[in-house]
Design a protein around this motif. Structure first.
Motif, PDB file in Angstrom:
ATOM      1  N   GLN A   1       0.943  -1.217  -0.023  1.00  0.00           N
ATOM      2  CA  GLN A   1       0.001  -0.147  -0.091  1.00  0.00           C
ATOM      3  C   GLN A   1       0.943   1.236  -0.045  1.00  0.00           C
ATOM      4  OE1 GLN A   1      -1.844   0.766   3.606  1.00  0.00           O
ATOM      5  NE2 GLN A   1      -2.625   2.766   2.856  1.00  0.00           N
TER       6      GLN A   1
ATOM      7  N   LEU B   1      -8.718  -0.710   9.695  1.00  0.00           N
ATOM      8  CA  LEU B   1      -8.802  -1.787   8.993  1.00  0.00           C
ATOM      9  C   LEU B   1      -7.569  -2.567   9.288  1.00  0.00           C
ATOM     10  CD1 LEU B   1     -10.143  -0.580   5.345  1.00  0.00           C
ATOM     11  CD2 LEU B   1     -11.137  -2.006   6.863  1.00  0.00           C
TER      12      LEU B   1
ATOM     13  N   ASP C   1      -6.976  -6.573   8.356  1.00  0.00           N
ATOM     14  CA  ASP C   1      -7.074  -6.473   7.027  1.00  0.00           C
ATOM     15  C   ASP C   1      -6.194  -5.276   6.331  1.00  0.00           C
ATOM     16  OD1 ASP C   1      -7.757  -5.954   4.332  1.00  0.00           O
ATOM     17  OD2 ASP C   1      -9.919  -5.304   4.672  1.00  0.00           O
TER      18      ASP C   1
ATOM     19  N   LYS D   1      -5.058  -5.715   3.125  1.00  0.00           N
ATOM     20  CA  LYS D   1      -5.304  -5.858   1.721  1.00  0.00           C
ATOM     21  C   LYS D   1      -6.040  -4.652   1.146  1.00  0.00           C
ATOM     22  CE  LYS D   1      -4.853 -10.992   1.490  1.00  0.00           C
ATOM     23  NZ  LYS D   1      -5.086 -12.015   1.179  1.00  0.00           N
ATOM     24  N   THR D   2      -7.183  -4.445   1.858  1.00  0.00           N
ATOM     25  CA  THR D   2      -8.037  -3.135   1.545  1.00  0.00           C
ATOM     26  C   THR D   2      -7.523  -1.816   0.948  1.00  0.00           C
ATOM     27  OG1 THR D   2      -9.876  -4.435   2.179  1.00  0.00           O
ATOM     28  CG2 THR D   2     -10.133  -2.119   1.590  1.00  0.00           C
TER      29      THR D   2
ATOM     30  N   VAL E   1      -6.979   0.180  -2.576  1.00  0.00           N
ATOM     31  CA  VAL E   1      -7.387   1.531  -2.691  1.00  0.00           C
ATOM     32  C   VAL E   1      -6.156   2.531  -3.254  1.00  0.00           C
ATOM     33  CG1 VAL E   1      -8.445   3.494  -1.576  1.00  0.00           C
ATOM     34  CG2 VAL E   1      -9.203   1.272  -1.236  1.00  0.00           C
TER      35      VAL E   1
ATOM     36  N   ILE F   1     -12.309   4.561   0.792  1.00  0.00           N
ATOM     37  CA  ILE F   1     -11.863   3.921   1.877  1.00  0.00           C
ATOM     38  C   ILE F   1     -12.904   3.811   3.089  1.00  0.00           C
ATOM     39  CG2 ILE F   1     -10.410   5.581   3.488  1.00  0.00           C
ATOM     40  CD1 ILE F   1      -8.738   2.297   2.538  1.00  0.00           C
TER      41      ILE F   1
ATOM     42  N   LEU G   1     -15.507   1.275   2.163  1.00  0.00           N
ATOM     43  CA  LEU G   1     -15.242  -0.070   2.248  1.00  0.00           C
ATOM     44  C   LEU G   1     -14.913  -0.473   3.649  1.00  0.00           C
ATOM     45  CD1 LEU G   1     -12.408  -0.274  -0.812  1.00  0.00           C
ATOM     46  CD2 LEU G   1     -14.651  -1.465  -0.558  1.00  0.00           C
TER      47      LEU G   1
ATOM     48  N   LYS H   1     -16.775  -3.673   5.321  1.00  0.00           N
ATOM     49  CA  LYS H   1     -15.734  -4.833   6.090  1.00  0.00           C
ATOM     50  C   LYS H   1     -16.295  -4.642   7.708  1.00  0.00           C
ATOM     51  CE  LYS H   1     -12.235  -7.153   7.285  1.00  0.00           C
ATOM     52  NZ  LYS H   1     -11.754  -8.392   6.623  1.00  0.00           N
TER      53      LYS H   1
END
Length: 427
Positions: free
Chosen positions: A228, A360, A365, A367-368, A372, A414, A417, A421
């Protein structure tokens, strides 16, 4: 986080007073490259994995597992930090040439980068130790350490750049040496506190008898976070290389604006760390409602503070830019003033992106936020930057409108999402 960023800010500011736009360009470019490595692999990579895992294990009252993750994380991060030092020190000239540095900017940049790479090795080790402390909720000790580093750096910067006895006038090299001494002192304080007083300590026995499954879990959590930051920082670095083609005045104006903005988003990073730790604790306790409440509170406070920073950009643009360069450099001041006013637009949405991304990560998490960042950096920022700089050949001010568009998209996505989540996790 603000105090750590102040080290780069003080170096840029004093070198700007000493050597004008050439000094700002050499230190700014070198620092941009060095901090890209640090952020990708350590600050937003392995350190996030350490903080997230320790937070959840501490919340679940499993201190043995927390110490095992601390040990694995510090050992892995130290190896990565050593590798980064070797690369940046050995190939400093090659890296700066690829970046487009020439002439005096290249010569000054190489001298600065070689010494600063050693300084950042100790910075990375301190960052790893801080991530252990933050994992169980201790953010005060990292604050005190960073304050100490800043005081040492500020005093030595002035004495070594301008030549206050007993030091000779060293200019750009003096800025790098001051940073090295300050970072080494900070590392000594961090390692001493961690060994003697920390609730969670790294132990060699966990390295000797490594639990491979836990090592893999740490790496699997850290890699998306690194990716990221890589998606964002590498795209920003490529953007910096593009701006080099616009000339030293445009580049200096951009670097000063970037340096000032870096201070404004440090509160966002601070609340992102808080969100990662507090959300991680509550997820460990399986208290999901409180986890969401902490995430939302961190986001509101972060956006408020960064919004106030943005207001400062709008009200005092010339004053802020002139802090970093001699008043005679009017072209740089005028251009930078417009850039910093445009940067004010992106502050609140940048806060949402950072803090909900941190929340997150606290949930496990990573990955999210990576996906993004990948979309906003490589599918929005870079294509628009290339079009503006190379096709339309517009001034550097338009670059900042591109980043405003990028952060607006990033922040809104974000939030959406995170809500999705959270709803799935609760169910």
């Amino acid at each position: 986080m603000t105090l750590y960023m102040m080290i780069w800010v003080l170096d840029t500011m004093m070198v700007g007073w000493y050597a004008g736009d050439v000094g700002v360009s050499s230190v700014g470019l070198s620092s941009e490259i060095l901090y890209t490595f640090v952020n990708i692999f350590i600050a937003v990579g392995i350190s996030v994995g350490i903080t997230s895992l320790i937070a959840r294990k501490y919340g679940a009252k499993d201190l043995k597992a927390a110490e095992e993750y601390a040990s694995l994380g510090f050992f892995t991060g130290s190896i990565i930090a050593l590798f980064i030092l070797i690369i940046c020190f050995t190939f400093s000239k090659n890296i700066l040439v690829i970046a487009g540095a020439k002439g005096e900017i290249l010569n000054l940049g190489v001298n600065y980068m070689k010494i600063a790479s050693i300084a950042l090795f100790f910075n990375m080790l301190t960052n790893l130790l801080n991530s252990i402390l933050r994992g169980y909720g201790n953010t005060k000790t990292p604050l005190f350490i960073s304050a100490l580093i800043n005081v040492i750096n500020l005093v030595l910067d002035y004495m070594m750049i301008f030549g206050v006895k007993p030091f000779p006038e060293l200019g750009v090299k003096g800025a790098a040496l001051a940073t090295l001494i300050a970072q080494f002192c900070g590392f000594i304080c961090a390692i001493t506190y961690t060994i003697k007083k920390s609730k969670i300590k790294p132990h060699f026995k966990y390295i000797k008898d490594m639990n491979f499954a836990r090592f893999v879990k740490l790496i699997k959590l850290s890699i998306p976070s690194s990716l990221q930051e890589g998606a964002f920082d590498i795209s920003r670095l490529i953007s910096t290389f593009m701006i080099m083609h616009l000339g030293s005045i445009s580049f200096a104006a951009n670097q000063i604006t970037t340096t000032i903005e870096s201070l404004s988003f440090m509160p966002g990073w601070g609340f992102a760390v808080a969100a990662t730790t507090l959300v991680g604790h509550k997820v460990g306790e399986k208290n999901y409602e409180k986890a969401k409440a902490y995430a939302d509170t961190c986001a509101i406070l972060g956006a408020l503070i960064m919004g106030l920073c943005g207001l400062g950009f709008l009200l005092f643009p010339k004053f802020l830019i002139s802090l970093f360069i001699h008043s005679s450099a009017k072209d740089v001041i005028n251009l930078g003033s417009i850039c910093i006013m445009i940067a004010s637009v992106e502050q609140p949405v940048m806060a949402f992106s950072m803090i909900y991304g941190g929340a997150l990560k606290g949930m496990g998490d990573t990955k999210t936020p990576f996906i993004v960042s990948l979309i906003s950096s490589w599918l929005i920022r870079l294509p628009l930057m290339y079009y503006i700089v190379y096709v339309l050949k517009l001034p550097v001010t338009y670059v900042w409108w591109v980043t405003a568009v990028q952060w607006t998209f990033d922040g809104i996505l974000i939030i959406i999402l995170f809500r999705r989540k959270f709803n799935k996790t609760t169910v």
